[in-house]
Design a protein around this motif. Structure first.
Motif, mmCIF file in Angstrom:
data_model
loop_
_atom_site.group_PDB
_atom_site.id
_atom_site.type_symbol
_atom_site.label_atom_id
_atom_site.label_comp_id
_atom_site.label_asym_id
_atom_site.label_seq_id
_atom_site.Cartn_x
_atom_site.Cartn_y
_atom_site.Cartn_z
ATOM 1 N N SER A 238 0.783 -1.045 -0.121
ATOM 2 C CA SER A 238 -0.085 -0.050 -0.127
ATOM 3 C C SER A 238 0.948 1.153 0.015
ATOM 4 N N GLY A 239 2.200 1.096 0.526
ATOM 5 C CA GLY A 239 2.883 2.314 0.395
ATOM 6 C C GLY A 239 2.946 3.218 1.650
ATOM 7 N N VAL A 240 1.871 2.757 2.680
ATOM 8 C CA VAL A 240 1.748 3.304 3.906
ATOM 9 C C VAL A 240 1.649 2.313 5.172
ATOM 10 N N GLN A 241 1.969 2.738 6.253
ATOM 11 C CA GLN A 241 1.848 1.894 7.301
ATOM 12 C C GLN A 241 0.988 2.658 8.533
ATOM 13 N N ILE A 242 0.501 1.923 9.237
ATOM 14 C CA ILE A 242 -0.314 2.341 10.473
ATOM 15 C C ILE A 242 0.320 2.374 11.757
ATOM 16 N N THR A 243 0.819 3.459 12.388
ATOM 17 C CA THR A 243 1.385 3.494 13.513
ATOM 18 C C THR A 243 0.586 4.086 14.988
ATOM 19 N N ASP A 244 -0.627 4.513 14.376
ATOM 20 C CA ASP A 244 -1.234 5.207 15.690
ATOM 21 C C ASP A 244 -1.477 4.243 16.719
ATOM 22 N N ILE A 245 -1.729 4.893 17.865
ATOM 23 C CA ILE A 245 -2.142 4.222 19.063
ATOM 24 C C ILE A 245 -3.423 4.631 19.552
ATOM 25 N N ALA A 246 -4.309 3.740 20.053
ATOM 26 C CA ALA A 246 -5.822 4.271 20.179
ATOM 27 C C ALA A 246 -5.829 5.223 21.307
ATOM 28 N N GLN A 247 -6.712 6.165 21.029
ATOM 29 C CA GLN A 247 -6.967 7.138 22.399
ATOM 30 C C GLN A 247 -8.108 6.945 23.117
ATOM 31 N N GLU A 248 -8.087 6.362 24.353
ATOM 32 C CA GLU A 248 -9.339 5.901 24.982
ATOM 33 C C GLU A 248 -9.290 6.742 26.419
ATOM 34 N N SER A 249 -10.821 6.760 26.837
ATOM 35 C CA SER A 249 -10.889 7.393 28.075
ATOM 36 C C SER A 249 -11.474 6.377 28.862
ATOM 37 N N CYS A 250 -10.690 5.812 29.734
ATOM 38 C CA CYS A 250 -11.280 4.606 30.506
ATOM 39 C C CYS A 250 -10.201 4.485 31.938
ATOM 40 N N TYR A 251 -10.155 5.631 32.496
ATOM 41 C CA TYR A 251 -9.742 5.754 34.047
ATOM 42 C C TYR A 251 -10.862 5.167 35.166
ATOM 43 N N PRO A 252 -10.028 4.310 36.107
ATOM 44 C CA PRO A 252 -8.838 3.980 36.065
ATOM 45 C C PRO A 252 -8.499 2.781 35.251
ATOM 46 N N CYS A 253 -7.015 2.898 34.919
ATOM 47 C CA CYS A 253 -6.688 1.650 34.088
ATOM 48 C C CYS A 253 -5.215 1.302 34.048
ATOM 49 N N ASP A 254 -4.962 0.087 34.499
ATOM 50 C CA ASP A 254 -3.148 -0.113 34.539
ATOM 51 C C ASP A 254 -2.903 -0.158 33.387
ATOM 52 N N ASP A 255 -2.401 0.961 32.809
ATOM 53 C CA ASP A 255 -1.608 0.999 31.430
ATOM 54 C C ASP A 255 -0.191 1.016 31.468
#
Length: 258
Positions: A238-255
């Motif tokens: 495709s000539g492209v790659q996806i490197t994005d990290i999902a943005q989530e609103s989920c406090y509290p969370c062990d990340d």
């Protein structure tokens, strides 16, 4: 305006609970690679090239109607006598319909998870306690690839499979157009990572993908992917790659780091 509303709908409908959180569950195992390559994501033999063959099937909340296909997870069993603290990096390639466990894991993943010489002991248990979290997929030497399926018939029908999706997101929409045109046709998810359309534009083809998870998302455009004489059975860069990290609103969370 129509595409904006459609994108907003996909963003909202794909939102799930905190992928990055650590989840407590159970896993079972299979020894046959075919059991996880010929499944609901449609990867077939291409699955072996994903993540070194460390494959797994996930329950419906992870499979996400096919949008979860290709997602990567760090999974470790909770018995320190049998398993390492690192665990295994697993790519989701199938749908697990048995709700007794969140995952069914392949033997390569089991080998990565186990201390030396302990894999068969874990396998004999049948089901083990695990903890897992979603992590970004990394394909350092690969772009997102478009595999034209054998059932495609140029110029009447196009079926594609998406391979090597990086980052920590989901592809929830695909459009196709002739290179240089702004007349986009939407493709439908046939199943898993497989998309199709019977409205195939003429000439060389470009694609754009709705990439989304949590409350964030965007279009990613691949400008020149299939040549005018594209052929079934071929894989195109495709000539492209996806490197994005999902943005989530989920406090509290062990990340944090395990």
């Amino acid at each position: 305006m129509t595409h904006f509303v459609w994108l907003l709908f996909l963003l909202l409908s794909s939102a799930t609970a905190c992928d990055r959180c650590v989840h407590q569950s159970k896993a079972s195992f299979v020894t046959s690679v075919a059991a996880l390559t010929s499944g609901a994501c449609g990867y077939g033999s291409d699955a072996i090239s994903l993540n070194g063959g460390n494959l797994g099937a996930g329950v419906s909340s992870l499979y996400k109607g096919g949008a979860g296909c290709g997602a990567c997870f760090q999974i470790r069993c909770k018995d320190p006598k049998l398993c390492t603290s690192k665990g295994a990096n697993v790519t989701l390639t199938d749908h697990n319909y048995d709700n007794r466990t969140d995952f069914v894991l392949g033997f390569f993943a089991l080998l990565d998870m186990a201390h030396n010489g302990m894999a068969r002991d874990i396998y004999k248990l049948g089901i083990v306690d695990i903890e897992y979290k979603r992590i970004p997929c990394v394909y350092e030497d690969e772009n997102l690839a478009v595999s034209v399926e054998e059932s495609s018939q140029r110029p009447y029908y196009l079926q594609i499979k998406l391979l090597y999706q990086g980052g920590q997101t989901e592809i929830v929409g695909v459009d196709v157009a002739e290179v240089g045109s702004s007349n986009w046709n939407s493709m439908s998810r046939n199943y898993g990572a497989v998309w199709d359309t019977n409205r195939v534009p003429n000439g060389a083809l470009q694609f754009r993908f709705v990439v989304t998870s949590g409350f964030d998302g965007k279009w990613i455009r691949a400008k020149n992917v299939l040549p005018a004489d594209w052929k079934p059975g071929q894989v195109y860069d495709s000539g492209v790659q996806i490197t994005d990290i999902a943005q989530e609103s989920c406090y509290p969370c062990d990340d944090g780091t395990w």
